[in-house]
Write a protein that holds these residues in place. Structure first.
Motif, mmCIF file in Angstrom:
data_model
loop_
_atom_site.group_PDB
_atom_site.id
_atom_site.type_symbol
_atom_site.label_atom_id
_atom_site.label_comp_id
_atom_site.label_asym_id
_atom_site.label_seq_id
_atom_site.Cartn_x
_atom_site.Cartn_y
_atom_site.Cartn_z
ATOM 1 N N LYS A 198 -33.037 3.427 47.533
ATOM 2 C CA LYS A 198 -32.857 4.518 46.417
ATOM 3 C C LYS A 198 -33.612 4.891 45.175
ATOM 4 O O LYS A 198 -33.615 5.700 44.911
ATOM 5 C CB LYS A 198 -31.346 3.666 45.504
ATOM 6 N N ALA A 212 -23.081 10.956 35.140
ATOM 7 C CA ALA A 212 -22.564 10.547 36.490
ATOM 8 C C ALA A 212 -23.584 10.038 38.138
ATOM 9 O O ALA A 212 -23.095 9.320 38.366
ATOM 10 C CB ALA A 212 -21.828 12.251 37.427
ATOM 11 N N GLU A 213 -24.097 11.199 38.325
ATOM 12 C CA GLU A 213 -24.956 10.393 39.477
ATOM 13 C C GLU A 213 -26.143 9.030 38.742
ATOM 14 O O GLU A 213 -26.215 8.144 39.185
ATOM 15 C CB GLU A 213 -26.010 11.744 39.116
ATOM 16 N N ASP A 216 -23.245 6.433 38.750
ATOM 17 C CA ASP A 216 -23.320 6.221 40.557
ATOM 18 C C ASP A 216 -24.116 4.914 40.769
ATOM 19 O O ASP A 216 -23.843 4.722 42.234
ATOM 20 C CB ASP A 216 -22.840 6.993 41.362
#
Length: 293
Positions: A198, A212-213, A216
């Protein structure tokens, strides 16, 4: 006849710093000629045990220069001395968090030896800030946290983003500038996001992430509307006895340092023992608090 270095060995040599190492004090001395710039980092102590730390360089969207590094260094030391402190909110002046490193300052020290010194000094400050025995929150608003500003947020226990607009973001945009993170955020990101892959994607892409990302990916812990809301959010986390809050933070830090499992368990026991039979513990026993929701 001995073989010369392989292409990979030569590449690694050519793109690795081989200059003189320097201590934190030596690094600060190297940067000292540039500590007369604008901007500051300001500390406000609230009676409720919460510190407010303001990145204050609004003309440049709170971009960080050498003077601000020195200010944050001093403020962090003051917070270690404030034994009644439970938590701190890090935020930016004039409605923006931090646009990264000050480009005017960057141009003045744009050479490997000065860059190494800056990395040593600011890396030390953020590591020291991360290890404060209090709960820390970065409140990210306005244009958001970019580059070095994003790195600074990783030294906090939590990151909150403002939800009033869709333009606030967090971006590790270093690759766009032809560099990589310098202030220790890469290892912290692996811990925060829970995986090397990641972080690899995050750094390679260099994108600015919306709320939002970011949530997440586990990079951001929640959203609030205002700085006051961020303070209320933090207050909800630290509504226990100050010594208990500090013990919890110290216990968590045991797992981030290079200790064996046996060493960590011993540290946990030593942090726990003074609380057992302490004021808060005795009060809770009298009131039978564990039986109440």
């Amino acid at each position: 006849m001995e073989n010369g270095p392989t292409p990979n060995e030569k590449y690694l040599h050519d793109f690795t710093y081989h200059g003189k190492e320097c201590s934190v004090s030596e690094a600060k001395e190297i940067l000292s000629p540039y500590m007369d710039g604008s901007g500051s980092v300001d500390l406000e102590k609230d009676d409720n045990g919460i510190a407010k730390i303001c990145l204050n360089n609004p003309l440049f969207k709170n971009a960080i220069n050498a003077k601000m590094m020195s200010d944050l260094d001093e403020i962090t030391d003051k917070l270690y001395q404030w034994t009644e402190c439970k938590g701190a909110i890090l935020y930016g002046a004039d409605g923006n968090f931090c646009s990264g490193g000050d480009l005017k300052f960057a141009k003045k020290i744009n050479n490997p030896s000065s860059g190494y010194a800056m990395s040593v000094y600011m890396g030390h400050i953020l590591n020291k800030f991360k290890k404060l025995p209090i709960i820390t929150v970065a409140y990210i608003n306005g244009t958001g946290a970019l580059g070095g500003g994003a790195e600074v947020t990783t030294a906090c226990d939590y990151r909150l983003m403002c939800n009033l607009t869709d333009t606030t973001g967090i971006g590790f945009v270093h690759s766009k500038m032809g560099i990589v993170p310098a202030w220790g955020s890469t290892s912290r990101l692996v811990s925060i996001m829970g995986g090397v892959k990641k972080v690899l994607n995050l750094l390679l892409e260099g994108r600015t992430l919306g709320v939002a990302e970011a949530m997440d990916l586990g990079l951001v812990d929640g959203t609030v509307a205002t700085l006051e809301d961020a303070g209320a959010w933090l207050s909800g986390k630290i509504n226990r006895d100050v010594n208990v809050i500090r013990a919890i933070k110290r216990t968590m830090l045991c797992y981030e340092d290079d200790h064996s499992k046996a060493d960590v368990r011993e540290l946990e026991r030593r942090i726990f023992a003074p609380l057992w039979g302490g004021t808060a513990n005795q009060a809770a026993l009298r009131l039978r608090l564990k039986h109440y929701r």
